[in-house]
Design an enzyme around this catalytic site. Structure first.
Site, PDB file in Angstrom:
ATOM      1  N   THR A  13      -9.195  -9.115  -8.363  1.00  0.00           N
ATOM      2  CA  THR A  13      -8.512  -8.321  -9.589  1.00  0.00           C
ATOM      3  C   THR A  13      -7.335  -9.059  -9.989  1.00  0.00           C
ATOM      4  O   THR A  13      -7.074  -9.396 -11.205  1.00  0.00           O
ATOM      5  CB  THR A  13      -8.292  -7.012  -9.169  1.00  0.00           C
ATOM      6  OG1 THR A  13      -9.465  -6.558  -8.826  1.00  0.00           O
ATOM      7  CG2 THR A  13      -7.768  -6.232  -9.980  1.00  0.00           C
ATOM      8  N   VAL A  14      -6.408  -9.281  -8.978  1.00  0.00           N
ATOM      9  CA  VAL A  14      -5.033 -10.097  -9.418  1.00  0.00           C
ATOM     10  C   VAL A  14      -5.182 -11.442 -10.106  1.00  0.00           C
ATOM     11  O   VAL A  14      -4.574 -11.958 -10.839  1.00  0.00           O
ATOM     12  CB  VAL A  14      -4.110  -9.886  -8.136  1.00  0.00           C
ATOM     13  CG1 VAL A  14      -2.717 -10.686  -8.495  1.00  0.00           C
ATOM     14  CG2 VAL A  14      -3.914  -8.283  -7.942  1.00  0.00           C
ATOM     15  N   ALA A  33       9.195 -21.719 -19.380  1.00  0.00           N
ATOM     16  CA  ALA A  33       9.292 -22.440 -17.996  1.00  0.00           C
ATOM     17  C   ALA A  33      10.049 -23.676 -17.976  1.00  0.00           C
ATOM     18  O   ALA A  33      10.404 -24.445 -17.507  1.00  0.00           O
ATOM     19  CB  ALA A  33       7.951 -22.491 -17.309  1.00  0.00           C
ATOM     20  N   GLY A 134       4.395  -4.113  -7.398  1.00  0.00           N
ATOM     21  CA  GLY A 134       3.232  -4.763  -8.482  1.00  0.00           C
ATOM     22  C   GLY A 134       4.158  -5.414  -9.656  1.00  0.00           C
ATOM     23  O   GLY A 134       4.779  -6.382  -9.443  1.00  0.00           O
ATOM     24  N   GLU A 190      -8.743   3.119  -2.028  1.00  0.00           N
ATOM     25  CA  GLU A 190      -9.768   2.182  -1.597  1.00  0.00           C
ATOM     26  C   GLU A 190     -10.742   3.035  -0.778  1.00  0.00           C
ATOM     27  O   GLU A 190     -10.609   4.259  -0.351  1.00  0.00           O
ATOM     28  CB  GLU A 190      -9.177   1.405  -0.398  1.00  0.00           C
ATOM     29  CG  GLU A 190      -7.879   0.530  -1.039  1.00  0.00           C
ATOM     30  CD  GLU A 190      -8.421  -0.602  -1.657  1.00  0.00           C
ATOM     31  OE1 GLU A 190      -9.423  -1.191  -1.564  1.00  0.00           O
ATOM     32  OE2 GLU A 190      -7.255  -1.173  -2.319  1.00  0.00           O
ATOM     33  N   LYS A 205       6.338  -2.668   2.266  1.00  0.00           N
ATOM     34  CA  LYS A 205       7.262  -2.872   1.049  1.00  0.00           C
ATOM     35  C   LYS A 205       8.457  -2.588   1.328  1.00  0.00           C
ATOM     36  O   LYS A 205       9.379  -3.418   0.862  1.00  0.00           O
ATOM     37  CB  LYS A 205       6.552  -2.051  -0.385  1.00  0.00           C
ATOM     38  CG  LYS A 205       5.358  -2.670  -0.412  1.00  0.00           C
ATOM     39  CD  LYS A 205       4.303  -1.762  -1.438  1.00  0.00           C
ATOM     40  CE  LYS A 205       3.262  -1.905  -2.003  1.00  0.00           C
ATOM     41  NZ  LYS A 205       2.421  -1.066  -2.803  1.00  0.00           N
ATOM     42  N   GLY A 302      -2.711  -3.127  -9.976  1.00  0.00           N
ATOM     43  CA  GLY A 302      -3.545  -3.418 -11.275  1.00  0.00           C
ATOM     44  C   GLY A 302      -3.382  -4.759 -11.711  1.00  0.00           C
ATOM     45  O   GLY A 302      -2.619  -5.579 -11.188  1.00  0.00           O
TER      46      GLY A 302
HETATM   47  N1  HSE Z   1      -2.507  -0.034  -2.675  1.00  0.00           N
HETATM   48  C1  HSE Z   1      -1.176  -0.128  -3.120  1.00  0.00           C
HETATM   49  C2  HSE Z   1      -1.047   1.167  -3.884  1.00  0.00           C
HETATM   50  C3  HSE Z   1      -1.284  -1.162  -4.209  1.00  0.00           C
HETATM   51  O1  HSE Z   1      -1.665   2.371  -3.770  1.00  0.00           O
HETATM   52  O2  HSE Z   1       0.179   1.074  -4.427  1.00  0.00           O
HETATM   53  C4  HSE Z   1      -1.090  -2.486  -3.905  1.00  0.00           C
HETATM   54  O3  HSE Z   1       0.022  -2.757  -3.198  1.00  0.00           O
END
Ligand code: HSE
Length: 444
Positions: A13-14, A33, A134, A190, A205, A302
């Protein structure tokens, strides 16, 4: 100047988002850049799918080590995830003299000290904007925009899956298990949601933000981690009646004794902006001594939102243009030789030393003296009560019920003192079920 050559490890995805955004915005990105940024090689076990994304002009291989071994590649973008093969590949890329961009919070939160040291020794950069929240440029904000400040605290909704679940539980009055299934069906959670719902992803995080906010080493092993699996719909409802929302917060705070680093469900006053962050969105509040309180909001996951962060890191690297990587923005915001000493001076505190306020829900038999007994135990422990709410027994247990819920909000107290008081309360014969404790953050 020759375009910077990028190799992607993993094009899910990313990775696809990164390829597409780089293609679409290539002119503007080049002007920003000072040189082009080109993905020239991709490694993915599913080579057919990779080819369907990048077409014929990009070399696609199944073996990530072919990318690392290619002398033409300047930057390796690691999008595999996890601590296993990803760790080996990141260290090998660094050893091969490549800069690394990664979205892998788990890897950096657990092995960051080793990885950042290897990068510093080799004179390359490990950039990780995409690892936290993100598309929100929170690493940039903490490392650069707020660099004048003594950061006091950071509190964030940094996991979209759990925020989506909590929003649905509140909106629809549903219980956790029902909403989780719905979130999985819609693709918000997931198939194995453990890391999200148990708070581990948010703790990865928060650990990274804690390090760069306070200039201490990354110490995931010291984080207190509690997810949302035990939250009952009733608590969300009672919190609402008291003027609060329940959010899964990642919190790191400077105190006189050290650093608090914790993830757990928290009551937040409904009037705070962050309490109104709904669905899968993320938001981080940072309080600095000079700037005051600042808020960063956006998509925490996303394809293109995360690609936005990956490409921002690529642009930072491209802008080096022969400058000395050792003199770029330090990986953890503070000069690396200062981290170990700061880590000793500002230890991450055990949870028993954390000071916060609490929401308690206690299922009791509805008889004389129960409230007095419970408030007496709290008073003896030096815990001051902020508010008490008692529901009608009929409303809680149905007509004729002899049980009721007692909801108590407290003022700030040490977690260790609260634990002792709660043990005593739980032992009362009039307390009929395991009590619920949720921490409360005023964030003012
Ligand atoms: N699984 C994470 C979330 C996204 O639900 O925010 C990626 O860090």
């Amino acid at each position: 100047m020759k375009p910077i050559q990028v190799g992607l490890l993993g094009i899910g995805t990313v990775g696809s988002g990164t390829f597409n955004v780089l293609e679409r915005n290539q002119d503007e990105i080049r002007r920003r850049a000072g040189r082009g940024i080109e993905i020239t090689m991709v490694a993915d076990l599913d080579t057919e799918r990779a080819k369907s994304v990048v077409g014929d002009k990009v070399k696609v291989v199944a073996d990530a080590r072919e990318v690392i071994a290619n002398p033409e590649i300047d930057v390796v973008v690691e999008l595999i995830g996890g601590y296993g093969i990803a760790k080996a590949l990141v260290l090998e890329a660094i050893a091969a003299g490549k800069h690394v961009v990664t979205a892998n919070k788990a890897l950096l939160a657990v092995h960051g000290t080793e990885i950042f040291k290897a990068a510093a020794d080799k004179g390359v950069i490990v950039a990780y904007e995409a690892a936290v929240a993100g598309g929100i440029p929170i690493i940039k904000a903490l490392r650069e925009g707020l660099t004048a400040n003594s950061i006091q605290w950071v509190a964030g909704i940094i996991n979209g899956t759990t925020n989506f679940i909590l929003s649905e539980m509140r909106d629809k009055g549903l219980d956790f298990d029902v909403v989780l299934k719905e979130a999985q069906r819609l693709g918000y959670a997931e198939a194995d949601p453990t890391f999200d719902i148990e708070g581990v992803d948010a703790a990865h995080k928060a650990t990274l933000m804690s390090a760069i906010a306070f200039g201490i080493p990354v110490q995931f092993d010291k984080a207190y981690v509690e997810g949302i699996t035990k939250l009952a719909g009733a608590d969300i409802k009672y919190a609402e009646q008291l003027g609060y929302r329940i959010k899964l917060l990642g919190i790191t705070k400077r105190t006189d004794k050290g650093i608090e680093l914790r993830v757990h469900p928290s009551l937040v006053p409904a009037k705070r902006l962050i309490a109104n962050v709904e669905g899968a969105m993320n938001a981080v509040v940072v309080n600095g001594d000079a700037v005051g309180t600042t808020l960063y909001y956006g998509k925490g996951a996303g394809s293109e939102p995360t690609a936005s962060a990956v490409i921002a890191d690529l642009v930072d690297i491209a802008r080096l243009q022969g400058a000395d990587a050792a003199h770029s923005v330090p990986a953890l915001a503070f000069q690396s030789h200062t981290l170990a000493a700061a880590g000793k001076e500002l230890p991450v505190l055990p949870m028993s030393e954390v000071v916060t306020s609490y929401y308690l829900r206690i299922r009791v038999s509805d008889e004389a003296g129960v409230l007095a007994k419970i408030t007496g135990i709290l008073a003896n422990a030096g815990i001051s009560i902020d508010a008490v709410l008692q529901r009608e027994a009929d409303e809680v247990g149905g007509e004729g019920s002899t049980q009721t819920d007692l909801i108590i909000l407290t003022h700030d107290t040490r977690e260790g003192d609260m634990n002792k008081a709660l043990d005593e309360i739980q032992g009362l014969h009039t307390v009929l079920a395991p009590l619920t404790r949720i921490r409360k953050e005023e964030l003012n």
